[in-house]
Design a protein around this motif. Structure first.
Motif, PDB file in Angstrom:
ATOM      1  N   ASN A  85      52.141 -48.929  32.513  1.00 46.90           N
ATOM      2  CA  ASN A  85      50.812 -49.540  32.668  1.00 46.90           C
ATOM      3  C   ASN A  85      50.554 -50.045  34.081  1.00 46.90           C
ATOM      4  N   ARG A  86      50.964 -49.239  35.045  1.00 42.14           N
ATOM      5  CA  ARG A  86      50.711 -49.608  36.445  1.00 42.14           C
ATOM      6  C   ARG A  86      51.097 -48.440  37.342  1.00 42.14           C
ATOM      7  N   GLN A  87      50.591 -48.518  38.564  1.00 42.09           N
ATOM      8  CA  GLN A  87      51.039 -47.680  39.669  1.00 42.09           C
ATOM      9  C   GLN A  87      50.977 -48.577  40.885  1.00 42.09           C
ATOM     10  N   GLY A  88      52.123 -49.001  41.366  1.00 38.82           N
ATOM     11  CA  GLY A  88      52.164 -49.908  42.506  1.00 38.82           C
ATOM     12  C   GLY A  88      51.439 -51.197  42.197  1.00 38.82           C
ATOM     13  N   ASN A  89      50.465 -51.540  43.043  1.00 43.71           N
ATOM     14  CA  ASN A  89      49.700 -52.768  42.847  1.00 43.71           C
ATOM     15  C   ASN A  89      48.558 -52.630  41.857  1.00 43.71           C
ATOM     16  N   ASP A  90      48.292 -51.414  41.389  1.00 48.57           N
ATOM     17  CA  ASP A  90      47.263 -51.202  40.371  1.00 48.57           C
ATOM     18  C   ASP A  90      47.900 -51.461  39.005  1.00 48.57           C
ATOM     19  N   VAL A  91      47.496 -52.549  38.362  1.00 54.24           N
ATOM     20  CA  VAL A  91      48.137 -52.981  37.122  1.00 54.24           C
ATOM     21  C   VAL A  91      47.124 -52.995  35.980  1.00 54.24           C
ATOM     22  N   GLY A  92      47.547 -52.476  34.840  1.00 54.18           N
ATOM     23  CA  GLY A  92      46.726 -52.462  33.633  1.00 54.18           C
ATOM     24  C   GLY A  92      46.909 -51.159  32.889  1.00 54.18           C
ATOM     25  N   THR A  93      46.563 -51.163  31.616  1.00 54.43           N
ATOM     26  CA  THR A  93      46.736 -49.951  30.807  1.00 54.43           C
ATOM     27  C   THR A  93      45.895 -48.786  31.312  1.00 54.43           C
ATOM     28  N   GLN A  94      44.832 -49.091  32.055  1.00 51.72           N
ATOM     29  CA  GLN A  94      43.990 -48.015  32.590  1.00 51.72           C
ATOM     30  C   GLN A  94      44.736 -47.193  33.658  1.00 51.72           C
ATOM     31  N   TYR A  95      45.856 -47.719  34.149  1.00 52.01           N
ATOM     32  CA  TYR A  95      46.653 -47.023  35.166  1.00 52.01           C
ATOM     33  C   TYR A  95      47.930 -46.406  34.597  1.00 52.01           C
ATOM     34  N   ARG A  96      47.993 -46.286  33.283  1.00 57.91           N
ATOM     35  CA  ARG A  96      49.195 -45.751  32.644  1.00 57.91           C
ATOM     36  C   ARG A  96      49.413 -44.276  32.979  1.00 57.91           C
ATOM     37  N   SER A  97      50.624 -43.842  32.742  1.00 54.54           N
ATOM     38  CA  SER A  97      50.986 -42.433  32.915  1.00 54.54           C
ATOM     39  C   SER A  97      50.868 -41.747  31.563  1.00 54.54           C
ATOM     40  N   ALA A  98      50.033 -40.705  31.512  1.00 58.81           N
ATOM     41  CA  ALA A  98      49.818 -40.006  30.243  1.00 58.81           C
ATOM     42  C   ALA A  98      49.424 -38.558  30.490  1.00 58.81           C
TER      43      ALA A  98
END
Length: 178
Positions: A85-98
């Motif tokens: 649920n993140r990529q670097g400083n971008d945090v949240g479920t919208q940034y998940r890997s799917a």
């Protein structure tokens, strides 16, 4: 032409979209949202983390030029598949890997590739990428489409995306559009 689609979530869609749009055989890569409950989500609504959507890129590609397998391999080099649920400083479920698969073949290829990456210990931590069926894809607002390529000097683009995008172009120079 043998057209197909693939849909990937790997953090901020600006970088992923720019990379995939640069590849020979990719007809289009469109930023959007998948995997949530809200109908017709907006960028503002998905940023709350309350809609359940991920930022995704939906790719239309010519399978006679680039394979789904090649797109999968590139996807796993464009983001950190071990960050939940993140990529670097971008945090949240919208940034998940799917990976949002379009058919059972894509599901099998994605699962097999993740198993191979895990068996080969390619990453230092477990892969958290989910493999789920594509239900509804919502195209992001027009200003998100091609955002990085139109705004490379914007702060986030210059600091976060440009280094990743330049590394991508060097690694895949032989697969880029001319």
């Amino acid at each position: 032409m043998n057209n197909a689609q693939a849909t990937f979530a790997g953090g901020c869609f600006w970088c992923i979209e720019a990379a995939f749009n640069s590849l020979d055989g990719v007809l289009s890569a469109t930023s959007g949202y998948c995997g949530g409950e809200t109908l017709d989500p907006t960028y503002d609504s998905i940023c709350t983390g309350q809609t359940g959507h991920a930022e995704v890129v939906q790719i239309s590609f010519d399978e006679s030029i680039i394979s789904y397998q090649a797109l999968l391999e590139i996807f796993f080099t464009l983001h950190d598949a071990t960050q939940l649920n993140r990529q670097g400083n971008d945090v949240g479920t919208q940034y998940r890997s799917a990976i949002f698969y379009h058919d059972q073949t894509q599901q099998q290829l994605a699962n097999d590739y993740i198993e191979a990456l895990t068996a080969d210990a390619i990453f230092d931590a477990p892969i958290v990428t989910t493999v789920v069926p594509l239900e509804t894809f919502y195209s992001a607002e027009a200003f998100h489409q091609g955002y990085y390529l139109q705004n490379p000097s914007q702060g986030y683009c210059a600091m976060v995306i440009s280094p990743k995008f330049n590394k991508f172009k060097a690694k895949y120079a032989d697969k880029l559009k001319t």
